[in-house]
Design an enzyme around this catalytic site. Sequence first.
Site, PDB file in Angstrom:
ATOM      1  N   ASP A  48      12.534  -4.520  -1.366  1.00  0.00           N
ATOM      2  CA  ASP A  48      11.168  -4.122  -1.695  1.00  0.00           C
ATOM      3  C   ASP A  48      11.002  -2.625  -1.481  1.00  0.00           C
ATOM      4  O   ASP A  48      10.906  -2.155  -0.351  1.00  0.00           O
ATOM      5  CB  ASP A  48      10.143  -4.878  -0.840  1.00  0.00           C
ATOM      6  CG  ASP A  48       8.733  -4.520  -1.273  1.00  0.00           C
ATOM      7  OD1 ASP A  48       8.316  -5.033  -2.328  1.00  0.00           O
ATOM      8  OD2 ASP A  48       8.075  -3.703  -0.600  1.00  0.00           O
ATOM      9  N   TYR A  53       8.028   5.748  -1.439  1.00  0.00           N
ATOM     10  CA  TYR A  53       8.833   5.712  -0.207  1.00  0.00           C
ATOM     11  C   TYR A  53       9.892   6.823  -0.183  1.00  0.00           C
ATOM     12  O   TYR A  53      10.558   7.034   0.817  1.00  0.00           O
ATOM     13  CB  TYR A  53       9.495   4.338  -0.007  1.00  0.00           C
ATOM     14  CG  TYR A  53       8.512   3.183   0.069  1.00  0.00           C
ATOM     15  CD1 TYR A  53       7.151   3.408   0.270  1.00  0.00           C
ATOM     16  CD2 TYR A  53       8.946   1.870  -0.062  1.00  0.00           C
ATOM     17  CE1 TYR A  53       6.249   2.348   0.321  1.00  0.00           C
ATOM     18  CE2 TYR A  53       8.044   0.811  -0.001  1.00  0.00           C
ATOM     19  CZ  TYR A  53       6.699   1.056   0.192  1.00  0.00           C
ATOM     20  OH  TYR A  53       5.824   0.004   0.239  1.00  0.00           O
ATOM     21  N   LYS A  78       7.002   0.186  -7.180  1.00  0.00           N
ATOM     22  CA  LYS A  78       5.542   0.219  -7.298  1.00  0.00           C
ATOM     23  C   LYS A  78       5.071   1.522  -7.935  1.00  0.00           C
ATOM     24  O   LYS A  78       5.600   2.591  -7.614  1.00  0.00           O
ATOM     25  CB  LYS A  78       4.896   0.047  -5.911  1.00  0.00           C
ATOM     26  CG  LYS A  78       5.477  -1.121  -5.128  1.00  0.00           C
ATOM     27  CD  LYS A  78       4.833  -1.380  -3.787  1.00  0.00           C
ATOM     28  CE  LYS A  78       5.618  -2.406  -2.986  1.00  0.00           C
ATOM     29  NZ  LYS A  78       6.574  -1.835  -2.018  1.00  0.00           N
ATOM     30  N   HIS A 111       0.642  -0.181  -6.889  1.00  0.00           N
ATOM     31  CA  HIS A 111       0.780  -0.071  -5.430  1.00  0.00           C
ATOM     32  C   HIS A 111      -0.555  -0.250  -4.697  1.00  0.00           C
ATOM     33  O   HIS A 111      -0.623  -0.923  -3.667  1.00  0.00           O
ATOM     34  CB  HIS A 111       1.406   1.291  -5.083  1.00  0.00           C
ATOM     35  CG  HIS A 111       2.115   1.320  -3.770  1.00  0.00           C
ATOM     36  ND1 HIS A 111       3.247   2.069  -3.549  1.00  0.00           N
ATOM     37  CD2 HIS A 111       1.847   0.713  -2.590  1.00  0.00           C
ATOM     38  CE1 HIS A 111       3.643   1.900  -2.290  1.00  0.00           C
ATOM     39  NE2 HIS A 111       2.807   1.091  -1.689  1.00  0.00           N
TER      40      HIS A 111
HETATM   41  P1  NDP Z   1       7.212  -4.634   9.606  1.00  0.00           P
HETATM   42  O1  NDP Z   1       6.215  -5.648  10.045  1.00  0.00           O
HETATM   43  O2  NDP Z   1       8.335  -5.061   8.761  1.00  0.00           O
HETATM   44  O3  NDP Z   1       7.725  -3.906  10.929  1.00  0.00           O
HETATM   45  C1  NDP Z   1       8.704  -2.909  10.920  1.00  0.00           C
HETATM   46  C2  NDP Z   1       8.942  -2.480  12.369  1.00  0.00           C
HETATM   47  O4  NDP Z   1       9.515  -3.582  13.096  1.00  0.00           O
HETATM   48  C3  NDP Z   1       9.929  -1.348  12.495  1.00  0.00           C
HETATM   49  O5  NDP Z   1       9.490  -0.545  13.570  1.00  0.00           O
HETATM   50  C4  NDP Z   1      11.246  -2.036  12.837  1.00  0.00           C
HETATM   51  O6  NDP Z   1      12.081  -1.186  13.593  1.00  0.00           O
HETATM   52  C5  NDP Z   1      10.751  -3.202  13.667  1.00  0.00           C
HETATM   53  N1  NDP Z   1      11.628  -4.394  13.596  1.00  0.00           N
HETATM   54  C6  NDP Z   1      12.063  -5.013  12.484  1.00  0.00           C
HETATM   55  N2  NDP Z   1      12.817  -6.097  12.779  1.00  0.00           N
HETATM   56  C7  NDP Z   1      12.862  -6.158  14.132  1.00  0.00           C
HETATM   57  C8  NDP Z   1      13.495  -7.042  15.028  1.00  0.00           C
HETATM   58  N3  NDP Z   1      14.219  -8.078  14.588  1.00  0.00           N
HETATM   59  N4  NDP Z   1      13.339  -6.815  16.370  1.00  0.00           N
HETATM   60  C9  NDP Z   1      12.602  -5.772  16.816  1.00  0.00           C
HETATM   61  N5  NDP Z   1      11.973  -4.904  15.991  1.00  0.00           N
HETATM   62  C10 NDP Z   1      12.103  -5.085  14.664  1.00  0.00           C
HETATM   63  O7  NDP Z   1       6.331  -3.470   8.930  1.00  0.00           O
HETATM   64  P2  NDP Z   1       6.290  -2.536   7.674  1.00  0.00           P
HETATM   65  O8  NDP Z   1       4.950  -1.929   7.743  1.00  0.00           O
HETATM   66  O9  NDP Z   1       7.457  -1.670   7.599  1.00  0.00           O
HETATM   67  O10 NDP Z   1       6.288  -3.521   6.418  1.00  0.00           O
HETATM   68  C11 NDP Z   1       7.453  -4.075   5.860  1.00  0.00           C
HETATM   69  C12 NDP Z   1       7.588  -3.735   4.392  1.00  0.00           C
HETATM   70  O11 NDP Z   1       6.432  -4.138   3.655  1.00  0.00           O
HETATM   71  C13 NDP Z   1       7.698  -2.243   4.085  1.00  0.00           C
HETATM   72  O12 NDP Z   1       8.972  -1.729   4.358  1.00  0.00           O
HETATM   73  C14 NDP Z   1       7.358  -2.236   2.610  1.00  0.00           C
HETATM   74  O13 NDP Z   1       8.455  -2.692   1.844  1.00  0.00           O
HETATM   75  C15 NDP Z   1       6.222  -3.243   2.567  1.00  0.00           C
HETATM   76  N6  NDP Z   1       4.898  -2.578   2.698  1.00  0.00           N
HETATM   77  C16 NDP Z   1       4.134  -2.460   1.574  1.00  0.00           C
HETATM   78  C17 NDP Z   1       2.897  -1.870   1.618  1.00  0.00           C
HETATM   79  C18 NDP Z   1       2.076  -1.796   0.375  1.00  0.00           C
HETATM   80  O14 NDP Z   1       1.094  -1.061   0.347  1.00  0.00           O
HETATM   81  N7  NDP Z   1       2.403  -2.525  -0.656  1.00  0.00           N
HETATM   82  C19 NDP Z   1       2.345  -1.304   2.868  1.00  0.00           C
HETATM   83  C20 NDP Z   1       3.204  -1.529   4.021  1.00  0.00           C
HETATM   84  C21 NDP Z   1       4.429  -2.136   3.919  1.00  0.00           C
HETATM   85  P3  NDP Z   1      13.431  -0.468  13.061  1.00  0.00           P
HETATM   86  O15 NDP Z   1      13.306  -0.189  11.587  1.00  0.00           O
HETATM   87  O16 NDP Z   1      13.487   0.782  13.858  1.00  0.00           O
HETATM   88  O17 NDP Z   1      14.569  -1.414  13.363  1.00  0.00           O
END
Ligand code: NDP
Length: 326
Positions: A48, A53, A78, A111
């Site tokens: 995704d 990004y 997006k 988006h």
């Molecule tokens: P998430 O809920 O996926 O959380 C990401 C955070 O969790 C990061 O800090 C990551 O750390 C941490 N993490 C992930 N897996 C673990 C684990 N197993 N144990 C401990 N910590 C963990 O949030 P996002 O806001 O990034 O959302 C995910 C995706 O959704 C985005 O990447 C994007 O693709 C989409 N999105 C779309 C939006 C839109 O407007 N359409 C807006 C927001 C998100 P680390 O990376 O350091 O490991």
Amino acid sequence: GASELPTHFTLPSGDKIPSVALGVWQAPPNQVGDAVTAALKAGYRHIDGAWAYRNEDEVGKALKASGVPRDQVWLTSKLWNSFHAPEDVEPALDESLKALGVDYLDLYLIHWPIALKKGTNNEVDEALTANPYPTWQKLEELVDKGKVRNIGVSNFNIPRLRNLTANPLKYKPAINQVELSYWNPQPDLVKWAKENGLLLEAYSPLGSSDLVRETFNVPEVKEISRALSITPAQAIISWHVQRGTVVLPKSVTPSRVEENFHVRKLPDELFNKLEKAAQAHEPRRVVNPSKRYNLGYDIFDDDGGVIVPDEDDAGERSGTGSWRTG
Ligand code: NDP
């Protein structure tokens, strides 16, 4: 079997979308390649991404290097807010295709339901924001040209979905990608989507970086983790798929990427307990750009700047009429 979670959901086009994706928002360009490599190795077949990004080049390179055939992986991008003008839509898609090094996308989303004026970073085009149908018609053309296989939206609330689908659409939105987490479970939207044949994708499924630790401390999450000997992340990601939504956890840590792919069906009792707890508290939303764009309303409010057609005269609408602003 019945004890397993679905690995795919089927869209109106007949395409099957993998239920767990790697999200790459805030994945730094120098780390995202390794994350994609780890994901493909772990079995993910869904990335995704988005033009905004700023890492589509690196995602594309890692895909190519993996040797996984193009038609075996689901790619989403997006359309950014500054490219909603009809003449800007196809060039924007072309940029993403070029960066990713592919000749079609599996899914292209609007988006945000926010159109910016040409060449500006934060000046809202009110007409195109109130009525995104001209933008949508361009997405429909991209389907007919074979450049995208499915089209959808992101960050649309129910009034905005009704507003868009009141138009004579050639293709209805197949997907709405929205924030869904323990903190913001949106049961009304989940129900509406189910009733209207719209698949939801859960973004920030772990609560995003802001709330991920708090998510793992939720008693019901800890209980599932203990009972099934899985990690808290696996418990919450499984819950999302069991709710019937695609889930998009983001990580640039290869071991977490691997961990997050392994979902399993939760026993009904534990699933229901977590669902109930998620719905019992005041919703908390993490991602909301309404203030940044000086909208004067909240983009997620039911009457935040959107004209909702009456049930009676669906199809009849005024694109630039007066706004009800919440
Ligand atoms: P998430 O809920 O996926 O959380 C990401 C955070 O969790 C990061 O800090 C990551 O750390 C941490 N993490 C992930 N897996 C673990 C684990 N197993 N144990 C401990 N910590 C963990 O949030 P996002 O806001 O990034 O959302 C995910 C995706 O959704 C985005 O990447 C994007 O693709 C989409 N999105 C779309 C939006 C839109 O407007 N359409 C807006 C927001 C998100 P680390 O990376 O350091 O490991």
